[in-house]
Design a protein around this motif. Sequence first.
Motif, PDB file in Angstrom:
ATOM      1  N   PRO A  28     -38.192  34.765  -6.784  1.00  0.00           N
ATOM      2  CA  PRO A  28     -37.113  35.083  -5.829  1.00  0.00           C
ATOM      3  C   PRO A  28     -35.901  35.643  -6.559  1.00  0.00           C
ATOM      4  O   PRO A  28     -35.788  35.519  -7.785  1.00  0.00           O
ATOM      5  CB  PRO A  28     -36.809  33.730  -5.194  1.00  0.00           C
ATOM      6  CG  PRO A  28     -37.187  32.737  -6.244  1.00  0.00           C
ATOM      7  CD  PRO A  28     -38.361  33.321  -6.961  1.00  0.00           C
ATOM      8  N   PRO A  29     -34.965  36.292  -5.826  1.00  0.00           N
ATOM      9  CA  PRO A  29     -33.774  36.845  -6.484  1.00  0.00           C
ATOM     10  C   PRO A  29     -32.943  35.784  -7.183  1.00  0.00           C
ATOM     11  O   PRO A  29     -32.287  36.059  -8.177  1.00  0.00           O
ATOM     12  CB  PRO A  29     -33.001  37.507  -5.328  1.00  0.00           C
ATOM     13  CG  PRO A  29     -33.557  36.888  -4.079  1.00  0.00           C
ATOM     14  CD  PRO A  29     -34.976  36.558  -4.386  1.00  0.00           C
ATOM     15  N   LYS A  30     -32.944  34.553  -6.657  1.00  0.00           N
ATOM     16  CA  LYS A  30     -32.321  33.428  -7.348  1.00  0.00           C
ATOM     17  C   LYS A  30     -33.048  32.161  -6.911  1.00  0.00           C
ATOM     18  O   LYS A  30     -33.667  32.126  -5.842  1.00  0.00           O
ATOM     19  CB  LYS A  30     -30.830  33.337  -7.082  1.00  0.00           C
ATOM     20  CG  LYS A  30     -30.414  33.352  -5.642  1.00  0.00           C
ATOM     21  CD  LYS A  30     -28.886  33.236  -5.585  1.00  0.00           C
ATOM     22  CE  LYS A  30     -28.294  33.722  -4.302  1.00  0.00           C
ATOM     23  NZ  LYS A  30     -26.830  33.553  -4.259  1.00  0.00           N
ATOM     24  N   PRO A  31     -33.002  31.120  -7.740  1.00  0.00           N
ATOM     25  CA  PRO A  31     -33.769  29.916  -7.429  1.00  0.00           C
ATOM     26  C   PRO A  31     -33.271  29.229  -6.162  1.00  0.00           C
ATOM     27  O   PRO A  31     -32.102  29.348  -5.787  1.00  0.00           O
ATOM     28  CB  PRO A  31     -33.562  29.025  -8.666  1.00  0.00           C
ATOM     29  CG  PRO A  31     -32.324  29.531  -9.300  1.00  0.00           C
ATOM     30  CD  PRO A  31     -32.280  31.000  -9.019  1.00  0.00           C
ATOM     31  N   PRO A  32     -34.154  28.506  -5.457  1.00  0.00           N
ATOM     32  CA  PRO A  32     -33.737  27.762  -4.275  1.00  0.00           C
ATOM     33  C   PRO A  32     -32.669  26.725  -4.633  1.00  0.00           C
ATOM     34  O   PRO A  32     -32.601  26.253  -5.774  1.00  0.00           O
ATOM     35  CB  PRO A  32     -35.030  27.084  -3.800  1.00  0.00           C
ATOM     36  CG  PRO A  32     -36.135  27.848  -4.444  1.00  0.00           C
ATOM     37  CD  PRO A  32     -35.595  28.351  -5.741  1.00  0.00           C
ATOM     38  N   MET A  33     -31.860  26.367  -3.662  1.00  0.00           N
ATOM     39  CA  MET A  33     -30.817  25.362  -3.871  1.00  0.00           C
ATOM     40  C   MET A  33     -31.151  24.146  -3.007  1.00  0.00           C
ATOM     41  O   MET A  33     -31.422  24.269  -1.808  1.00  0.00           O
ATOM     42  CB  MET A  33     -29.452  25.915  -3.479  1.00  0.00           C
ATOM     43  CG  MET A  33     -28.307  24.909  -3.734  1.00  0.00           C
ATOM     44  SD  MET A  33     -26.692  25.567  -3.249  1.00  0.00           S
ATOM     45  CE  MET A  33     -26.860  25.576  -1.464  1.00  0.00           C
ATOM     46  N   TRP A  34     -31.140  22.971  -3.640  1.00  0.00           N
ATOM     47  CA  TRP A  34     -31.445  21.720  -2.942  1.00  0.00           C
ATOM     48  C   TRP A  34     -30.153  20.954  -2.670  1.00  0.00           C
ATOM     49  O   TRP A  34     -29.266  20.891  -3.519  1.00  0.00           O
ATOM     50  CB  TRP A  34     -32.373  20.851  -3.778  1.00  0.00           C
ATOM     51  CG  TRP A  34     -33.793  21.337  -3.847  1.00  0.00           C
ATOM     52  CD1 TRP A  34     -34.316  22.196  -4.775  1.00  0.00           C
ATOM     53  CD2 TRP A  34     -34.860  20.979  -2.969  1.00  0.00           C
ATOM     54  NE1 TRP A  34     -35.653  22.404  -4.530  1.00  0.00           N
ATOM     55  CE2 TRP A  34     -36.019  21.655  -3.421  1.00  0.00           C
ATOM     56  CE3 TRP A  34     -34.965  20.155  -1.853  1.00  0.00           C
ATOM     57  CZ2 TRP A  34     -37.252  21.540  -2.810  1.00  0.00           C
ATOM     58  CZ3 TRP A  34     -36.194  20.031  -1.217  1.00  0.00           C
ATOM     59  CH2 TRP A  34     -37.311  20.717  -1.692  1.00  0.00           C
ATOM     60  N   THR A  35     -30.068  20.359  -1.501  1.00  0.00           N
ATOM     61  CA  THR A  35     -28.956  19.477  -1.159  1.00  0.00           C
ATOM     62  C   THR A  35     -29.521  18.260  -0.431  1.00  0.00           C
ATOM     63  O   THR A  35     -30.678  18.257   0.006  1.00  0.00           O
ATOM     64  CB  THR A  35     -27.924  20.175  -0.249  1.00  0.00           C
ATOM     65  OG1 THR A  35     -28.573  20.600   0.957  1.00  0.00           O
ATOM     66  CG2 THR A  35     -27.300  21.365  -0.948  1.00  0.00           C
ATOM     67  N   ARG A  36     -28.673  17.238  -0.305  1.00  0.00           N
ATOM     68  CA  ARG A  36     -29.049  16.054   0.459  1.00  0.00           C
ATOM     69  C   ARG A  36     -28.191  16.010   1.711  1.00  0.00           C
ATOM     70  O   ARG A  36     -26.974  16.220   1.645  1.00  0.00           O
ATOM     71  CB  ARG A  36     -28.852  14.779  -0.377  1.00  0.00           C
ATOM     72  CG  ARG A  36     -29.247  13.509   0.354  1.00  0.00           C
ATOM     73  CD  ARG A  36     -29.314  12.321  -0.576  1.00  0.00           C
ATOM     74  NE  ARG A  36     -29.465  11.079   0.183  1.00  0.00           N
ATOM     75  CZ  ARG A  36     -30.135  10.020  -0.229  1.00  0.00           C
ATOM     76  NH1 ARG A  36     -30.730  10.038  -1.418  1.00  0.00           N
ATOM     77  NH2 ARG A  36     -30.210   8.936   0.525  1.00  0.00           N
ATOM     78  N   ASN A  37     -28.796  15.740   2.859  1.00  0.00           N
ATOM     79  CA  ASN A  37     -28.077  15.829   4.125  1.00  0.00           C
ATOM     80  C   ASN A  37     -26.882  14.888   4.215  1.00  0.00           C
ATOM     81  O   ASN A  37     -25.866  15.211   4.831  1.00  0.00           O
ATOM     82  CB  ASN A  37     -29.024  15.565   5.300  1.00  0.00           C
ATOM     83  CG  ASN A  37     -29.878  16.784   5.626  1.00  0.00           C
ATOM     84  OD1 ASN A  37     -29.857  17.766   4.898  1.00  0.00           O
ATOM     85  ND2 ASN A  37     -30.622  16.721   6.718  1.00  0.00           N
ATOM     86  N   ASP A  38     -27.000  13.706   3.626  1.00  0.00           N
ATOM     87  CA  ASP A  38     -25.926  12.718   3.779  1.00  0.00           C
ATOM     88  C   ASP A  38     -25.014  12.672   2.565  1.00  0.00           C
ATOM     89  O   ASP A  38     -24.282  11.709   2.365  1.00  0.00           O
ATOM     90  CB  ASP A  38     -26.514  11.332   4.041  1.00  0.00           C
ATOM     91  CG  ASP A  38     -27.465  10.897   2.938  1.00  0.00           C
ATOM     92  OD1 ASP A  38     -27.746  11.717   2.028  1.00  0.00           O
ATOM     93  OD2 ASP A  38     -27.932   9.743   2.980  1.00  0.00           O
ATOM     94  N   GLY A  39     -25.032  13.696   1.744  1.00  0.00           N
ATOM     95  CA  GLY A  39     -24.144  13.709   0.586  1.00  0.00           C
ATOM     96  C   GLY A  39     -24.694  14.584  -0.528  1.00  0.00           C
ATOM     97  O   GLY A  39     -25.735  15.229  -0.394  1.00  0.00           O
TER      98      GLY A  39
END
Length: 301
Positions: A180-191
């Motif tokens: 991909p053009p840049k790597p995926p970004m992971w987040t957590r819904n509650d913080g």
Amino acid sequence: MAPGRPVKLLIRTCSFTVIITSVLVDILSGKATGRYAPVPKLNIINGTDVIISEDQDGFVYCYAGLDSSSRRAPYAVVWTNPYGRPVSPYHPRGNAKAAKIFAVRESFILPHAYLVFRGFDQDLAGVYTCNLLYSGRLLVRRTIHLRLFRPTFRVVPLPQCLAVPEGGTILLPSPVAGSPPKPPMWTRNDGDLDLSTSLQLNGGLLLQGVQEPGVYRAVVWLGGGLIHQQQVAVSVLQQDGGVADPSPPGPTCSQPDTQTPPDAYSSSSSSSSVAVANEVVADIQIHTYRRLVDEARRRAT
């Protein structure tokens, strides 16, 4: 000059003039065929350079521009492959269903031929030639370059939920395959992610020492300012046999990840959105690829 020679020269000149005049009359009247006929034009409606997506079905059409007086002459349109060999014709009683590429040609009314392909792949890519024959003799040819297009990456569906034993380690799989053009970004819904226990890798998000359930979101950049999001609910299998699910309530995972296939909890809605995302990726990238091919062709000419 010998006596009588001017007369012989005049006779030869007149004879040649008569022949030329006769041929011109035939050509202008549309009666000439074969040797003296004007060479018909070949037309490929798909152009000279076609970009085809992987696994796509389609065809290329080529026809000879003939007037009505020439259509009953022994003309034939024949396709040849990148190695110069004729493309196998379509046989309804043969292995037509198994053939990935074949030709369908017709000489009635208007000589033409279709080049038909199924499940286009790298083996079918190359330069194909449309040949116009008159009584088996080549008159004119046109070429077309069939190019294979593959996106640099594709979005893959994530499991709707995963389970991990309390205090255990789990890898949330990557939502993309390829580059991909840049790597995926992971987040957590509650913080925010706890950087001491989570690590973003090429293969996904690694969670270590998991104690609490949570919902994790992956954001993929598709191109053109567009993104695609998926989320994974992580349940914790407690030591007393209970299951701690994320809040608000979501899908529950009753088995450890080591015993449950990653796609066992995939939802149809998630798969549908992934299919749309991949179509967007393909559309964006194929337009860019076409522009590069056109620019390269202009520089070459």
